[in-house]
Design an enzyme around this catalytic site. Structure first.
Site, mmCIF file in Angstrom:
data_model
loop_
_atom_site.group_PDB
_atom_site.id
_atom_site.type_symbol
_atom_site.label_atom_id
_atom_site.label_comp_id
_atom_site.label_asym_id
_atom_site.label_seq_id
_atom_site.Cartn_x
_atom_site.Cartn_y
_atom_site.Cartn_z
ATOM 1 C CG HIS A 187 22.157 23.420 -27.374
ATOM 2 N ND1 HIS A 187 22.848 22.362 -26.874
ATOM 3 C CD2 HIS A 187 23.048 24.153 -28.078
ATOM 4 C CE1 HIS A 187 24.101 22.440 -27.256
ATOM 5 N NE2 HIS A 187 24.257 23.524 -27.980
ATOM 6 C CD GLU A 227 18.319 19.735 -26.876
ATOM 7 O OE1 GLU A 227 18.920 18.674 -27.112
ATOM 8 O OE2 GLU A 227 18.695 20.839 -27.326
ATOM 9 C CB CYS A 257 24.846 18.988 -25.331
ATOM 10 S SG CYS A 257 24.163 20.418 -24.449
ATOM 11 C CB CYS A 313 20.344 20.036 -23.221
ATOM 12 S SG CYS A 313 20.566 21.550 -24.203
#
Length: 148
Positions: A79, A81, A107, A110
């Protein structure tokens, strides 16, 4: 004369620009970690360095009809992040007390990383369907704010 953008506008526009580097077939996400009005690191979602991207090999989650926000372990990509956190770590940059600007809400994976890394605020523009992430954010000291 065009109005000068606020810092939130400035950093969110950059997050949008960063998202354009994404190789995800389902959702392009960009992230910036910022402290004291300075960019510490950036990230976008995509496969680990040197590996084939989903844009080259296809999306397993799409093929399996897995809804957004579920079964993250089946994705070959990281991801945005996560990549921003990793980039900071690679270059020895502390992200403690920083703000995450992101094109989507994080999510749960993260969120847990951001909490433990000492990030203090999340400013986002789009939603990501993850109820556990929202619950954990509500239990944490992390401030979260939707950008416009």
């Amino acid at each position: 004369m065009e109005a000068r953008p606020s810092y939130d506008e400035y950093f969110m526009e950059m997050a949008e620009l960063v998202s354009k580097r994404s190789t995800c077939l389902r959702r392009k996400v960009g992230a910036l970690l910022v402290k004291d009005k300075h960019i510490l690191s950036t990230g976008y979602n995509g496969a680990p360095k040197g590996l084939k991207h989903c844009s080259e090999v296809g999306c397993l989650r799409e093929k399996m009809n897995i809804p957004p926000g579920e079964r993250h372990e089946l994705c070959r990509g990281l991801h945005a992040e996560q990549n921003a956190i990793i980039q900071a770590a690679v270059f020895g940059v502390s992200i403690k007390d920083s703000t995450l600007y992101c094109t989507n809400t994080p999510c749960v994976v993260c969120v847990k990383m951001l909490i433990n890394a000492g990030v203090t605020e999340i400013i986002y523009s789009g939603d990501y369907p993850d109820d556990l992430a929202k619950q954990m954010l509500s239990e944490s000291n992390l401030k979260i704010k939707r950008f416009k």
